[in-house]
Write a protein that holds these residues in place. Sequence first.
Motif, PDB file in Angstrom:
ATOM      1  N   ASP A  13       0.831  -1.217   0.000  1.00 47.87           N
ATOM      2  CA  ASP A  13       0.000   0.000   0.000  1.00 47.87           C
ATOM      3  C   ASP A  13       0.861   1.261   0.000  1.00 47.87           C
ATOM      4  OD1 ASP A  13      -2.189  -1.602  -0.012  1.00 47.87           O
ATOM      5  OD2 ASP A  13      -2.827  -1.168   2.055  1.00 47.87           O
ATOM      6  N   TYR A  14       1.966   1.203   0.722  1.00 43.40           N
ATOM      7  CA  TYR A  14       2.857   2.363   0.783  1.00 43.40           C
ATOM      8  C   TYR A  14       3.473   2.658  -0.586  1.00 43.40           C
ATOM      9  CZ  TYR A  14       6.602   5.448   2.195  1.00 43.40           C
ATOM     10  OH  TYR A  14       7.458   6.506   2.292  1.00 43.40           O
ATOM     11  N   ILE A  15       3.959   1.611  -1.235  1.00 44.18           N
ATOM     12  CA  ILE A  15       4.550   1.745  -2.585  1.00 44.18           C
ATOM     13  C   ILE A  15       3.520   2.342  -3.537  1.00 44.18           C
ATOM     14  CG2 ILE A  15       5.329   0.366  -4.591  1.00 44.18           C
ATOM     15  CD1 ILE A  15       7.475   0.240  -2.518  1.00 44.18           C
ATOM     16  N   ASP A  16       2.313   1.807  -3.475  1.00 47.72           N
ATOM     17  CA  ASP A  16       1.248   2.244  -4.386  1.00 47.72           C
ATOM     18  C   ASP A  16       0.887   3.708  -4.124  1.00 47.72           C
ATOM     19  OD1 ASP A  16      -0.932   1.437  -6.347  1.00 47.72           O
ATOM     20  OD2 ASP A  16      -2.144   2.178  -4.661  1.00 47.72           O
ATOM     21  N   SER A  17       0.786   4.080  -2.842  1.00 48.94           N
ATOM     22  CA  SER A  17       0.366   5.454  -2.552  1.00 48.94           C
ATOM     23  C   SER A  17       1.481   6.454  -2.873  1.00 48.94           C
ATOM     24  CB  SER A  17      -0.087   5.598  -1.093  1.00 48.94           C
ATOM     25  OG  SER A  17       1.019   5.402  -0.260  1.00 48.94           O
ATOM     26  N   GLU A  18       2.735   6.031  -2.766  1.00 45.20           N
ATOM     27  CA  GLU A  18       3.856   6.933  -3.098  1.00 45.20           C
ATOM     28  C   GLU A  18       4.176   6.921  -4.589  1.00 45.20           C
ATOM     29  OE1 GLU A  18       5.611   9.063  -1.088  1.00 45.20           O
ATOM     30  OE2 GLU A  18       4.127   8.584   0.442  1.00 45.20           O
ATOM     31  N   LYS A  19       3.506   6.007  -5.324  1.00 45.67           N
ATOM     32  CA  LYS A  19       3.710   5.907  -6.783  1.00 45.67           C
ATOM     33  C   LYS A  19       5.177   5.687  -7.154  1.00 45.67           C
ATOM     34  CE  LYS A  19      -0.154   8.973  -8.174  1.00 45.67           C
ATOM     35  NZ  LYS A  19      -1.116   8.621  -7.220  1.00 45.67           N
ATOM     36  N   VAL A  20       5.808   4.773  -6.429  1.00 49.55           N
ATOM     37  CA  VAL A  20       7.211   4.426  -6.712  1.00 49.55           C
ATOM     38  C   VAL A  20       7.232   3.060  -7.399  1.00 49.55           C
ATOM     39  CG1 VAL A  20       9.460   3.897  -5.683  1.00 49.55           C
ATOM     40  CG2 VAL A  20       8.050   5.723  -4.743  1.00 49.55           C
ATOM     41  N   PRO A  21       7.871   2.936  -8.566  1.00 51.57           N
ATOM     42  CA  PRO A  21       7.891   1.631  -9.224  1.00 51.57           C
ATOM     43  C   PRO A  21       8.654   0.592  -8.403  1.00 51.57           C
ATOM     44  CG  PRO A  21       9.257   3.218 -10.428  1.00 51.57           C
ATOM     45  CD  PRO A  21       8.552   3.981  -9.349  1.00 51.57           C
ATOM     46  N   LEU A  22       8.029  -0.559  -8.249  1.00 59.35           N
ATOM     47  CA  LEU A  22       8.660  -1.682  -7.547  1.00 59.35           C
ATOM     48  C   LEU A  22       8.778  -2.843  -8.525  1.00 59.35           C
ATOM     49  CD1 LEU A  22       9.583  -3.369  -5.048  1.00 59.35           C
ATOM     50  CD2 LEU A  22       7.163  -3.829  -4.608  1.00 59.35           C
ATOM     51  N   ILE A  23       9.999  -3.345  -8.700  1.00 57.79           N
ATOM     52  CA  ILE A  23      10.222  -4.551  -9.511  1.00 57.79           C
ATOM     53  C   ILE A  23      10.432  -5.698  -8.534  1.00 57.79           C
ATOM     54  CG2 ILE A  23      11.529  -5.587 -11.396  1.00 57.79           C
ATOM     55  CD1 ILE A  23      12.807  -2.783 -11.839  1.00 57.79           C
ATOM     56  N   VAL A  24       9.440  -6.572  -8.415  1.00 61.14           N
ATOM     57  CA  VAL A  24       9.558  -7.660  -7.447  1.00 61.14           C
ATOM     58  C   VAL A  24      10.507  -8.715  -8.023  1.00 61.14           C
ATOM     59  CG1 VAL A  24       8.355  -9.412  -6.106  1.00 61.14           C
ATOM     60  CG2 VAL A  24       7.233  -7.223  -6.579  1.00 61.14           C
ATOM     61  N   ALA A  25      11.565  -9.013  -7.270  1.00 61.95           N
ATOM     62  CA  ALA A  25      12.598  -9.927  -7.757  1.00 61.95           C
ATOM     63  C   ALA A  25      12.571 -11.272  -7.032  1.00 61.95           C
ATOM     64  CB  ALA A  25      13.975  -9.280  -7.610  1.00 61.95           C
ATOM     65  N   ASN A  26      11.577 -11.483  -6.199  1.00 57.15           N
ATOM     66  CA  ASN A  26      11.347 -12.831  -5.656  1.00 57.15           C
ATOM     67  C   ASN A  26       9.906 -12.992  -5.172  1.00 57.15           C
ATOM     68  OD1 ASN A  26      12.494 -15.564  -4.900  1.00 57.15           O
ATOM     69  ND2 ASN A  26      11.477 -14.975  -3.023  1.00 57.15           N
ATOM     70  N   ALA A  27       9.542 -12.383  -4.050  1.00 57.46           N
ATOM     71  CA  ALA A  27       8.293 -12.688  -3.337  1.00 57.46           C
ATOM     72  C   ALA A  27       7.117 -13.014  -4.266  1.00 57.46           C
ATOM     73  CB  ALA A  27       7.932 -11.520  -2.439  1.00 57.46           C
ATOM     74  N   GLY A  28       6.514 -14.199  -4.053  1.00 59.65           N
ATOM     75  CA  GLY A  28       5.484 -14.699  -4.985  1.00 59.65           C
ATOM     76  C   GLY A  28       4.060 -14.378  -4.601  1.00 59.65           C
ATOM     77  N   ASN A  29       3.847 -13.622  -3.525  1.00 58.44           N
ATOM     78  CA  ASN A  29       2.487 -13.352  -3.018  1.00 58.44           C
ATOM     79  C   ASN A  29       1.464 -13.127  -4.144  1.00 58.44           C
ATOM     80  OD1 ASN A  29       0.199 -12.333  -1.696  1.00 58.44           O
ATOM     81  ND2 ASN A  29       1.454 -11.589   0.007  1.00 58.44           N
ATOM     82  N   ASP A  30       0.526 -14.066  -4.282  1.00 59.51           N
ATOM     83  CA  ASP A  30      -0.449 -14.021  -5.390  1.00 59.51           C
ATOM     84  C   ASP A  30      -1.284 -12.746  -5.384  1.00 59.51           C
ATOM     85  OD1 ASP A  30       0.236 -16.589  -6.389  1.00 59.51           O
ATOM     86  OD2 ASP A  30      -1.011 -17.532  -4.846  1.00 59.51           O
ATOM     87  N   GLU A  31      -1.603 -12.249  -4.190  1.00 63.59           N
ATOM     88  CA  GLU A  31      -2.522 -11.098  -4.101  1.00 63.59           C
ATOM     89  C   GLU A  31      -1.930  -9.840  -4.753  1.00 63.59           C
ATOM     90  OE1 GLU A  31      -3.345 -10.612   0.022  1.00 63.59           O
ATOM     91  OE2 GLU A  31      -4.680 -12.356   0.075  1.00 63.59           O
TER      92      GLU A  31
END
Length: 390
Positions: free
Chosen positions: A111-129
């Motif tokens: 939620d923090y990443i989304d609200s700050e509008k910072v691009p996140l490239i997930v390089a492992n964590a598989g969380n489906d949600e």
Amino acid sequence: MLGGVKPRALGGAAIACIIALNPAGAFAKQLKVGLLVPYSGVYAALGKEIDEGFMLAIEEAGIAGSLNVVREDTEVKPPVGLAKAHKLILEDQVDAITGIVSSGVLAAVRDYIDSEKVPLIVANAGNDEITGARCSKYITRVSFSNAQVNRPMGKWMHDRGIKKVYTIAPDYAAGHQDMDAFGEAFKAAGGEIVGSDYTPFGKTQDFGPYLTKAKAANPDAIYVFYAGSEAISFVKQYDSLGIKKSIPLYASGFLTSALYVNAEGPAAEGVIAGLHYVPTIDTPENKAFVADFKAKTGRAPSEYAVQGYDAGRSLALAIKGGATDRESIAAALPKTSYTGPRGPLKIDPATNNIVQNIYVYDTVAGGSGLTQKIIATIPNVADAPNGCKM
Ligand code: PHB
């Protein structure tokens, strides 16, 4: 961040430090990327490997000198991961973040990443949600989703005549999602889950009581997810407690990762697992990657290395394509598409999760230790529609 600073206002040496020439010939500002992985805790080795893969990609792309990489340790703890994300965004003012190993940490920072509008490239964590009901246009995953790796094994094992399975996994988001995806596919194919157990995450030293219960349920096979130091303990105890002699072990392929399979030793031989990358993939792209990674680190790359590498490569493509800030990087990342070490890959625009092959492999004795023998390839696995509204 140097976003507001005009290069002309700075001295020559400073300019040389902070600017890079992009392919279009225009001056670009130096970008900052946060590398947010565990450098301590049960997944510490995974974090280091992602870091090395990431650095290899940006070096190869020729952008290492123009990227300022800021490293932070999540310690595999969701509140620590969130605090470090705050630090990277507010204090360091990064243009993008990559990394995140644990599904629990990814859930905490989303939620923090989304609200700050910072691009996140997930390089492992598989969380489906995170590429499902909680997807975000600022989050692109170049690793895998938990369902993507585990679902194909349900049908594949049933097709091979396995009818009754017992499952065991660590008691946190990834363990549950992995076993749910596997179990649903296995049952849909006609199989039966005869029992399941979840072990306290990061705290279980002794898997004996769980294995004794599993054996008593008399399954045709046991299917598990463990990674990092927990995987090493689990595989060794499976053998030393005598279960391996009577019940075959199948797994989400991180269990016998190339990163630590030699620490597991002969106990790992014969484990059958599904994964999106093994270093034995026989393609020119992978052979070149394995050679480059070996030249850099002295060892063969694992799935974690390739995930870090593809995170770096997708970021490099975005930057070389002209992206210069958070918004333009976020918009460019889902357009990533190429044939890399793991085979063809692209990002599904409906979820921002990667589409890729899943390889079923056997761990066998090789020339210098254990190696991965691919026994099946399930091509272009994408997530089923999963509630993502971008
Ligand atoms: C996760 O928490 O999503 C996770 C961690 C380690 C793995 C795979 C998935 O190897």
